[in-house]
Write a protein that holds these residues in place. Structure first.
Motif, PDB file in Angstrom:
ATOM      1  N   ILE A   1       0.722  -1.227  -0.025  1.00 60.00           N
ATOM      2  CA  ILE A   1       0.083   0.047   0.160  1.00 60.00           C
ATOM      3  C   ILE A   1       0.969   1.071   0.018  1.00 60.00           C
ATOM      4  CG2 ILE A   1      -1.634   1.465   1.250  1.00 60.00           C
ATOM      5  CD1 ILE A   1      -2.704  -1.397   2.312  1.00 60.00           C
ATOM      6  N   GLU A   2       0.557   2.226  -0.940  1.00 61.64           N
ATOM      7  CA  GLU A   2       1.612   3.573  -1.071  1.00 61.64           C
ATOM      8  C   GLU A   2       0.540   4.441  -0.210  1.00 61.64           C
ATOM      9  OE1 GLU A   2       4.248   4.134  -2.826  1.00 61.64           O
ATOM     10  OE2 GLU A   2       4.600   2.131  -3.134  1.00 61.64           O
ATOM     11  N   TYR A   3       1.333   4.989   0.938  1.00 64.06           N
ATOM     12  CA  TYR A   3       0.561   6.023   1.703  1.00 64.06           C
ATOM     13  C   TYR A   3       1.098   7.455   1.145  1.00 64.06           C
ATOM     14  CZ  TYR A   3      -0.706   2.308   4.624  1.00 64.06           C
ATOM     15  OH  TYR A   3      -1.410   1.021   5.118  1.00 64.06           O
ATOM     16  N   ASP A   4      -0.153   8.180   1.079  1.00 62.18           N
ATOM     17  CA  ASP A   4       0.065   9.645   0.753  1.00 62.18           C
ATOM     18  C   ASP A   4       0.407  10.546   1.859  1.00 62.18           C
ATOM     19  OD1 ASP A   4      -3.085   8.972  -0.451  1.00 62.18           O
ATOM     20  OD2 ASP A   4      -1.320   9.197  -2.071  1.00 62.18           O
ATOM     21  N   CYS A   5      -0.046  10.117   2.911  1.00 59.83           N
ATOM     22  CA  CYS A   5       0.443  11.181   4.061  1.00 59.83           C
ATOM     23  C   CYS A   5       0.238  10.311   5.359  1.00 59.83           C
ATOM     24  CB  CYS A   5      -0.460  12.401   4.110  1.00 59.83           C
ATOM     25  SG  CYS A   5      -2.180  11.853   4.714  1.00 59.83           S
ATOM     26  N   ILE A   6       0.978  10.824   6.471  1.00 60.95           N
ATOM     27  CA  ILE A   6       0.984  10.144   7.734  1.00 60.95           C
ATOM     28  C   ILE A   6       0.504  11.382   8.655  1.00 60.95           C
ATOM     29  CG2 ILE A   6       2.521   9.687   9.609  1.00 60.95           C
ATOM     30  CD1 ILE A   6       4.584   8.568   7.371  1.00 60.95           C
ATOM     31  N   VAL A   7      -0.420  10.762   9.819  1.00 60.70           N
ATOM     32  CA  VAL A   7      -0.687  11.468  11.041  1.00 60.70           C
ATOM     33  C   VAL A   7      -0.055  10.777  12.153  1.00 60.70           C
ATOM     34  CG1 VAL A   7      -2.793  12.280  12.409  1.00 60.70           C
ATOM     35  CG2 VAL A   7      -3.018  11.843   9.860  1.00 60.70           C
ATOM     36  N   GLY A   8       0.914  11.736  12.769  1.00 62.11           N
ATOM     37  CA  GLY A   8       1.365  11.161  13.771  1.00 62.11           C
ATOM     38  C   GLY A   8       0.952  11.548  15.143  1.00 62.11           C
ATOM     39  N   ILE A   9       0.788  10.656  16.208  1.00 62.95           N
ATOM     40  CA  ILE A   9      -0.021  11.306  17.309  1.00 62.95           C
ATOM     41  C   ILE A   9       0.965  11.595  18.390  1.00 62.95           C
ATOM     42  CG2 ILE A   9      -1.646  10.345  19.293  1.00 62.95           C
ATOM     43  CD1 ILE A   9      -2.932   8.413  17.469  1.00 62.95           C
ATOM     44  N   ALA A  10       1.043  12.819  18.805  1.00 66.48           N
ATOM     45  CA  ALA A  10       1.881  13.517  19.774  1.00 66.48           C
ATOM     46  C   ALA A  10       1.567  13.198  21.113  1.00 66.48           C
ATOM     47  CB  ALA A  10       2.098  14.900  19.622  1.00 66.48           C
ATOM     48  N   ASN A  11       2.433  12.966  21.993  1.00 66.99           N
ATOM     49  CA  ASN A  11       3.859  13.205  21.855  1.00 66.99           C
ATOM     50  C   ASN A  11       4.631  12.041  21.654  1.00 66.99           C
ATOM     51  OD1 ASN A  11       3.556  16.029  22.518  1.00 66.99           O
ATOM     52  ND2 ASN A  11       4.242  15.775  24.659  1.00 66.99           N
ATOM     53  N   GLY A  12       4.050  10.797  22.250  1.00 68.23           N
ATOM     54  CA  GLY A  12       4.806   9.601  22.220  1.00 68.23           C
ATOM     55  C   GLY A  12       5.048   8.984  20.643  1.00 68.23           C
ATOM     56  N   GLY A  13       4.100   9.586  19.609  1.00 68.19           N
ATOM     57  CA  GLY A  13       3.961   8.899  18.466  1.00 68.19           C
ATOM     58  C   GLY A  13       5.183   9.790  17.464  1.00 68.19           C
ATOM     59  N   LEU A  14       5.682  10.793  17.846  1.00 71.99           N
ATOM     60  CA  LEU A  14       6.327  11.687  17.052  1.00 71.99           C
ATOM     61  C   LEU A  14       7.686  10.782  16.502  1.00 71.99           C
ATOM     62  CD1 LEU A  14       5.747  15.124  18.438  1.00 71.99           C
ATOM     63  CD2 LEU A  14       4.446  14.052  16.514  1.00 71.99           C
ATOM     64  N   ILE A  15       8.390  10.296  17.458  1.00 74.60           N
ATOM     65  CA  ILE A  15       9.776   9.766  17.150  1.00 74.60           C
ATOM     66  C   ILE A  15       9.486   8.554  15.992  1.00 74.60           C
ATOM     67  CG2 ILE A  15      11.742   8.279  17.799  1.00 74.60           C
ATOM     68  CD1 ILE A  15      11.902  10.632  19.959  1.00 74.60           C
ATOM     69  N   PRO A  16       8.529   7.612  16.475  1.00 76.77           N
ATOM     70  CA  PRO A  16       8.257   6.612  15.554  1.00 76.77           C
ATOM     71  C   PRO A  16       7.491   7.332  14.160  1.00 76.77           C
ATOM     72  CG  PRO A  16       7.644   5.945  17.543  1.00 76.77           C
ATOM     73  CD  PRO A  16       7.977   7.297  17.813  1.00 76.77           C
ATOM     74  N   THR A  17       7.120   8.285  14.381  1.00 76.44           N
ATOM     75  CA  THR A  17       6.386   9.023  13.126  1.00 76.44           C
ATOM     76  C   THR A  17       7.273   9.174  12.010  1.00 76.44           C
ATOM     77  OG1 THR A  17       4.069   9.654  14.108  1.00 76.44           O
ATOM     78  CG2 THR A  17       5.010  10.901  12.315  1.00 76.44           C
ATOM     79  N   CYS A  18       8.555   9.893  12.771  1.00 76.35           N
ATOM     80  CA  CYS A  18       9.640  10.627  11.930  1.00 76.35           C
ATOM     81  C   CYS A  18      10.481   9.416  11.417  1.00 76.35           C
ATOM     82  CB  CYS A  18      10.716  11.284  12.849  1.00 76.35           C
ATOM     83  SG  CYS A  18       9.802  13.166  13.370  1.00 76.35           S
ATOM     84  N   LEU A  19      10.879   8.277  12.049  1.00 82.76           N
ATOM     85  CA  LEU A  19      11.570   7.271  11.615  1.00 82.76           C
ATOM     86  C   LEU A  19      10.624   6.393  10.541  1.00 82.76           C
ATOM     87  CD1 LEU A  19      12.698   5.808  14.949  1.00 82.76           C
ATOM     88  CD2 LEU A  19      14.078   7.060  13.411  1.00 82.76           C
ATOM     89  N   ILE A  20       9.415   6.222  10.780  1.00 87.71           N
ATOM     90  CA  ILE A  20       8.590   5.613   9.679  1.00 87.71           C
ATOM     91  C   ILE A  20       8.595   6.714   8.223  1.00 87.71           C
ATOM     92  CG2 ILE A  20       6.469   4.405   9.165  1.00 87.71           C
ATOM     93  CD1 ILE A  20       6.403   3.767  12.193  1.00 87.71           C
ATOM     94  N   ALA A  21       8.228   7.785   8.470  1.00 81.21           N
ATOM     95  CA  ALA A  21       8.201   8.597   7.253  1.00 81.21           C
ATOM     96  C   ALA A  21       9.497   8.575   6.519  1.00 81.21           C
ATOM     97  CB  ALA A  21       7.657  10.129   7.875  1.00 81.21           C
ATOM     98  N   LYS A  22      10.717   8.601   7.238  1.00 76.17           N
ATOM     99  CA  LYS A  22      11.797   8.597   6.315  1.00 76.17           C
ATOM    100  C   LYS A  22      12.040   7.379   5.777  1.00 76.17           C
ATOM    101  CE  LYS A  22      16.592   9.529   6.989  1.00 76.17           C
ATOM    102  NZ  LYS A  22      17.712   9.930   7.619  1.00 76.17           N
TER     103      LYS A  22
END
Length: 164
Positions: free
Chosen positions: A33-54
């Motif tokens: 699945i090709e994701y267009d965008c990400i919604v990161g849930i702060a605060n705890g999810g921000l680091i996983p969000t950055c790592l996965i987005a990259k």
């Protein structure tokens, strides 16, 4: 009502996080699945969000700030910031990311917001969710189960992330 649900603490290392985020990334890639965008849930999810987005090379990243705990004590979900429906116009596949699903409330509330946007504004997008850890047992199932996760953890264990 504030309830302390945790008994044991598990201190996670950066190595644990890198390994387990990579596991989540591999599962996402395997879905094709090709994701267009990400919604990161702060605060705890921000680091996983950055790592996965990259890792997935996704540049369109939004955040929502929701609180469901004060220290180790659960309370009702509180929105600190929310999302703007206009940001999702033209998106086809959205990935919601958090550090973990414990009771499942923050992920559930974020999914509710995206469902509302999809219905009310006639946006035709799908959304999935990814967390590093899912807390679940035979005796406890959270309010929502993420699409992707690295491993299942004991609900009674309080996870201490390296950024805390």
């Amino acid at each position: 009502v504030i309830i302390n649900l945790m008994s044991d603490k598990l201190r996670l290392t950066w190595t644990d996080i890198e390994k387990d985020v990579d596991s989540v990334v591999q599962k996402i890639k395997a879905s094709n699945i090709e994701y267009d965008c990400i919604v990161g849930i702060a605060n705890g999810g921000l680091i996983p969000t950055c790592l996965i987005a990259k890792a997935l090379e996704i540049k369109k990243v939004f955040t929502v700030s929701i609180k469901a705990y004060i220290d180790e004590y659960a309370h009702q979900v509180q929105f600190v910031t929310s999302l703007n429906h206009k940001d999702f116009k033209g998106c086809q596949n959205v990935l919601i990311i958090d550090d973990l699903v414990d009771r499942g409330e923050t992920l559930f509330e974020t999914q509710k917001i995206l469902s509302y946007f999809s219905y009310s504004y006639k946006y035709n997008f799908n959304f999935d969710s990814a967390v590093v850890y899912l807390k679940k047992s035979d005796d406890f199932v959270p309010k929502t189960i993420p699409t992707y996760y690295s491993q299942i953890m004991d609900p009674k264990t309080w996870l201490v992330f390296p950024w805390e």
